[in-house]
Enzyme design. Structure first.
Site, PDB file in Angstrom:
ATOM      1  N   HIS A 290      48.083  84.990  61.375  1.00  0.00           N
ATOM      2  CA  HIS A 290      47.618  83.817  62.117  1.00  0.00           C
ATOM      3  C   HIS A 290      46.770  82.967  61.188  1.00  0.00           C
ATOM      4  O   HIS A 290      45.926  83.485  60.460  1.00  0.00           O
ATOM      5  CB  HIS A 290      46.790  84.250  63.328  1.00  0.00           C
ATOM      6  CG  HIS A 290      46.085  83.115  63.994  1.00  0.00           C
ATOM      7  ND1 HIS A 290      46.722  81.949  64.362  1.00  0.00           N
ATOM      8  CD2 HIS A 290      44.779  82.952  64.343  1.00  0.00           C
ATOM      9  CE1 HIS A 290      45.841  81.136  64.924  1.00  0.00           C
ATOM     10  NE2 HIS A 290      44.661  81.700  64.919  1.00  0.00           N
TER      11      HIS A 290
ATOM     12  N   HIS B 232      45.022  78.650  60.604  1.00  0.00           N
ATOM     13  CA  HIS B 232      44.781  77.299  61.118  1.00  0.00           C
ATOM     14  C   HIS B 232      45.208  76.278  60.064  1.00  0.00           C
ATOM     15  O   HIS B 232      44.506  75.285  59.851  1.00  0.00           O
ATOM     16  CB  HIS B 232      43.299  77.124  61.475  1.00  0.00           C
ATOM     17  CG  HIS B 232      42.884  77.838  62.723  1.00  0.00           C
ATOM     18  ND1 HIS B 232      42.383  77.191  63.827  1.00  0.00           N
ATOM     19  CD2 HIS B 232      42.927  79.147  63.058  1.00  0.00           C
ATOM     20  CE1 HIS B 232      42.108  78.084  64.778  1.00  0.00           C
ATOM     21  NE2 HIS B 232      42.424  79.279  64.334  1.00  0.00           N
TER      22      HIS B 232
ATOM     23  N   ASP C 199      66.624  77.742  56.253  1.00  0.00           N
ATOM     24  CA  ASP C 199      66.691  78.932  55.401  1.00  0.00           C
ATOM     25  C   ASP C 199      65.928  80.108  56.004  1.00  0.00           C
ATOM     26  O   ASP C 199      66.189  81.261  55.659  1.00  0.00           O
ATOM     27  CB  ASP C 199      66.112  78.620  54.014  1.00  0.00           C
ATOM     28  CG  ASP C 199      67.129  77.937  53.102  1.00  0.00           C
ATOM     29  OD1 ASP C 199      68.342  78.097  53.335  1.00  0.00           O
ATOM     30  OD2 ASP C 199      66.706  77.242  52.164  1.00  0.00           O
TER      31      ASP C 199
END
Lengths: 237, 237, 237, 237
Positions: free
Chosen positions: A95, A97, A120
């Site tokens: 994760h 930002h 791709d």
């Protein structure tokens, strides 16, 4: 100390996030799972990247409970744990930002597939999930983030679309291991920039962005020359 | 030489500004206050960052009068001093001309809260102050800049929205110390980029940016998991 | 070899162009003049920055004729020479193809003064010159580029607006010496980015960019606190 | 091992791609041809740049068949081979997914010539090719990519417009050798950014981008002062 090699790999994956320009301060985390042991290793919460080490990574079970480690795990741990529980096919979660991807998440928009850079790695768009409800946010925010992602992928193979945008938040990605999840996080940031500029250039020429979408047969070609039994890109490793 | 440790901290904070890409040449300054002594340490005016040292930082009292130092303090010293006088809760102040934040300041627009990156640090928007009047600019420009900021925060807790945009000028930020004020300056620049692109992506899809605003309950969740008695992000330090 | 110190300074100024990210390959040049001797030192044409040295810089007289040097001078030499002849008040000239400034030049637009970053160095806009006519381009392109700049500054003090955009081409800047001309080239690139984003943010909010212009009294304040007899920014050097 | 020097040059050209910021991961490739031997050297497929060496580059004949090398050549090898077969005048080929250029390719738009930065290297626009048909993609995708490029340049000198955009894909460029093909890849990325911002700035001022096009006589001047018998830029090498 358990899981020495897994700690190393999860550590390296976390360190790659600022190296690829995806993370400032502590705004990101990576984890990798050991399926046999049912444990995953994740970044401790709010610890600077230059203070990270394989030793201070945190080991959790698939419920997100800490099994080994003195530090609190990433506050996003319940999201990682839920994704590992829901999807046997993934081995690592990331994760971040990263700025361009966050802009799409904040706009509440999926990233359309405008070209081969995306095709791709993503067999289609990078989907933006629905926003969490007030109840979901107040009751079990990070767990429910995982639930909303899995709900959003109902009927979709998470291996073929290895990432998404959580609305008003930012990108999550995954892969066979943490390193591949990082790779897909880079892909998402790059295609987020490319797709943004594609739309601005269509707009400047009064051209519909819908006409810029990659045709399905191009998507098939690019995705399948890299994945599946007929892949011929790379060294066949 | 007085305030050796405070000089060190203020020096480090100033040096972090170009390191984070917030400042070119001498376009920024950071200060930190010692509340017990009623003194703050600030960058000297127009001195290159690679010529800075803890020793050539300037010590001022809360009226902005130089107490120790051979160099002139930053021309923005009266703004820093006024903020310290007005707000007991802050310990450091930063001003930069970071490009994305300046664009919002020049557009005369507050940065709306479109997502969790902002909500983690700002309990709401990054507000843009009213323009200074001709009289304010001509009579006591830097002091009045401080007054306009404090006026703009009437009824608002500066700790919960630790920065603002001064119209036609650029961002000011603050925190418990100079290092945290720098941190918030980085946050403002990052969310300025994200919010700009969020609006461009909404525009490209003929979508109202108002619909992209983070809901209040998401704001509550993110801000309060990092701040206040129920915070659970980080290591509880 | 003549003008040892001037060669050093012109060399350093040229080397600062790629360091500030203003130049890729050989797309830029800087020169500095010795008014007493009536000579200036300029970059050789098409030579890579990592092959530059004080010794291979080229010395020209104010007609642009080579006085010392084995290499051809920059193809823009007649422009530099003409500016030195026309304006006694300048000591250094820089030309780059920095990307954000070029975009304004290509759009054929002056950069409006939206804020204090620009007002600190430009007493007004960064003006875009008229395009050269076919005759001017075909007959004496580089010389006529200089003429068009000087024509565009009729009635304007080039010290108070130390740079411009040549239409469909890019920025030229100047200063008391080559180092200051480089400084102004950096200023132009930074404000070109800020002004572009200012206009995009005004557009996204259906706001007139004209309303975002810095008021004249702010321009006066910022320019005059740095320049002229009442300047108080810096260390009074 | 054959073609030692050509291997070196092709290796250096490939290494320059990430150095210039044109390539992340393995998303690009460069090759150079030896016309006498009818062989070219190209990057192996999917190999990280930091594992590349002159020795693990792959030698192919002009049909794209591997002549020497243990690794698979770039999956784009049939495109390189076709361009070498079709155009005797080129000696090096480069393909990247550089972000700004990809945005134009995805928008399906040629980059108009708005100024001298482009005119110095491209005698006109950077043309965007037609999309490949489903049949072309399914039958011989990489070979047909080459065919579509050559078809798009019918009646155009590839030396005077040394690159193009393949629709929904990205830029290809070429030159007298691999190094010059890399140079042109950098040019395309820089002008892609400049032209994008030119159009945004025209749009912000309600100005037609068509009016921003460089006039033909400026194009003639800039292209011809660098190329052909009357060139006077550089050191006449």
């Amino acid at each position: 100390m358990m899981l020495k090699e897994l700690r190393e790999r999860a550590y390296e994956a976390n360190m790659d996030l600022p190296k690829h320009g995806l993370v400032v301060f502590t705004w990101g985390n990576a984890s990798e799972v050991d399926r046999d042991k049912g444990l995953f290793v994740i970044k401790p919460s709010g610890v600077d990247y230059d203070e990270l080490s394989p030793e201070n990574m945190v080991v959790c079970d698939l419920d997100g409970t800490v099994v080994e480690g003195d530090l609190n795990p990433s506050s996003d741990t319940p999201t990682h744990a839920y994704l590992y529980r829901a999807w046997d096919s993934i081995g690592g979660v990331v994760h971040t930002h990263s700025a361009a991807a966050v802009a799409w998440a904040q706009a509440g928009r999926s990233i359309p597939c405008y070209g081969t850079t995306q095709a791709d790695y993503f067999y289609g768009e990078v989907p933006c999930m629905r926003g969490l409800t007030q109840e979901e946010i107040e009751e079990a925010y990070e767990l429910d983030t995982g639930k909303v992602i899995v709900e959003g992928f109902a009927g979709t193979d998470p291996v073929a679309q290895p990432g998404c945008l959580v609305r008003n938040h930012g990108p999550f990605s995954w892969g066979k291991d943490a390193a591949q999840a990082v790779y897909h996080a880079v892909v998402i940031e790059e295609i987020a920039k490319m797709a943004r500029d594609t739309e601005l250039l269509c707009g400047a020429a009064d051209k519909s962005a819908a006409d810029a979408l990659a045709p399905q047969y191009l998507l098939d070609k690019h995705y399948l020359r890299k994945h599946g039994p007929h892949a011929y890109y790379g060294q066949g490793k």
